[in-house]
Design a protein around this motif. Structure first.
Motif, PDB file in Angstrom:
ATOM      1  N   THR A  92       0.881  -1.145  -0.090  1.00 27.75           N
ATOM      2  CA  THR A  92      -0.003   0.149   0.142  1.00 27.75           C
ATOM      3  C   THR A  92       0.926   1.278   0.031  1.00 27.75           C
ATOM      4  OG1 THR A  92      -1.611  -1.321   1.092  1.00 27.75           O
ATOM      5  CG2 THR A  92      -2.042   1.165   1.079  1.00 27.75           C
ATOM      6  N   PRO A  93       0.535   2.011  -0.974  1.00 29.68           N
ATOM      7  CA  PRO A  93       1.584   3.464  -1.033  1.00 29.68           C
ATOM      8  C   PRO A  93       1.214   4.189   0.407  1.00 29.68           C
ATOM      9  CG  PRO A  93       0.277   3.202  -3.003  1.00 29.68           C
ATOM     10  CD  PRO A  93      -0.013   2.041  -1.962  1.00 29.68           C
ATOM     11  N   ARG A  94       2.527   4.709   0.926  1.00 32.64           N
ATOM     12  CA  ARG A  94       2.447   5.319   2.154  1.00 32.64           C
ATOM     13  C   ARG A  94       3.586   6.636   2.003  1.00 32.64           C
ATOM     14  NH1 ARG A  94       4.053   0.821   4.668  1.00 32.64           N
ATOM     15  NH2 ARG A  94       2.770   0.035   3.231  1.00 32.64           N
ATOM     16  N   HIS A  95       3.392   7.511   2.776  1.00 35.04           N
ATOM     17  CA  HIS A  95       4.392   8.464   3.015  1.00 35.04           C
ATOM     18  C   HIS A  95       5.940   7.844   3.483  1.00 35.04           C
ATOM     19  CE1 HIS A  95       6.080  12.132   5.240  1.00 35.04           C
ATOM     20  NE2 HIS A  95       6.016  12.597   4.023  1.00 35.04           N
ATOM     21  N   THR A  96       6.952   8.424   2.681  1.00 38.49           N
ATOM     22  CA  THR A  96       8.151   7.574   2.911  1.00 38.49           C
ATOM     23  C   THR A  96       9.284   9.010   2.910  1.00 38.49           C
ATOM     24  OG1 THR A  96       7.307   5.649   1.629  1.00 38.49           O
ATOM     25  CG2 THR A  96       9.752   6.045   1.987  1.00 38.49           C
ATOM     26  N   LEU A  97      10.187   8.854   3.661  1.00 32.64           N
ATOM     27  CA  LEU A  97      11.229   9.753   3.962  1.00 32.64           C
ATOM     28  C   LEU A  97      12.500   9.036   3.426  1.00 32.64           C
ATOM     29  CD1 LEU A  97       9.990  11.284   7.265  1.00 32.64           C
ATOM     30  CD2 LEU A  97       9.503  12.128   4.843  1.00 32.64           C
ATOM     31  N   PHE A  98      13.442   9.910   2.769  1.00 32.49           N
ATOM     32  CA  PHE A  98      14.859   9.232   2.600  1.00 32.49           C
ATOM     33  C   PHE A  98      15.493  10.612   3.249  1.00 32.49           C
ATOM     34  CE2 PHE A  98      12.138   7.641  -0.606  1.00 32.49           C
ATOM     35  CZ  PHE A  98      12.333   6.351  -0.662  1.00 32.49           C
TER      36      PHE A  98
END
Length: 104
Positions: free
Chosen positions: A28-34
C-alpha cells in the motif's frame, strides 16, 4: 538505524521485516522519507529530486526527500538504488529511509 557495515539492501530488508511484524506487506503506498547528510551538494540533490517528483526539505548539511510510494521489495529496490546513486553523485551520505506502517 545507521550501520556502515550493513548494506542498504540489508537495511531495507530490516525495515520491511519490522513492517511485516506489524502486519504491513508494504504494497500500500504511504508517506516515505529518505535522509541525506554531509557536506556535498544538497542544492543539486534537491533539484534532481524535485524533477523526479519528490518533495524536498532540509537545511545546512541535511536533506530529506518525501514521496508517497509502496515499499515492498520489488517496488522499493529501484528507488533504493536511485537514492544510493544520488548520494554518490552529490557526495552525500544516504542514511536510509522510514515510512508509516499501513495495515489493511
Amino acid at each position: 538505524m545507521s550501520a556502515p557495515d550493513v548494506s542498504h539492501e540489508e537495511r531495507d530488508a530490516m525495515v520491511r521485516a519490522a513492517l511485516a511484524a506489524q502486519g504491513d506487506s508494504g504494497v500500500t503506498p504511504r508517506h516515505t522519507l529518505f535522509y541525506f547528510y554531509g557536506e556535498g551538494d544538497h542544492d543539486d540533490l534537491n533539484e534532481v529530486a524535485r524533477r523526479a517528483g519528490f518533495v524536498t526539505r532540509g537545511q545546512d548539511d541535511s536533506t530529506i526527500l518525501e514521496t508517497t510510494m509502496a515499499v515492498d521489495a520489488s517496488s522499493f529496490a529501484p528507488v533504493s538504488s536511485m537514492m544510493q546513486s544520488w548520494a554518490a553523485a552529490f557526495q552525500l551520505d544516504y542514511d536510509g529511509w522510514e515510512c508509516a506502517v499501513v495495515t489493511n
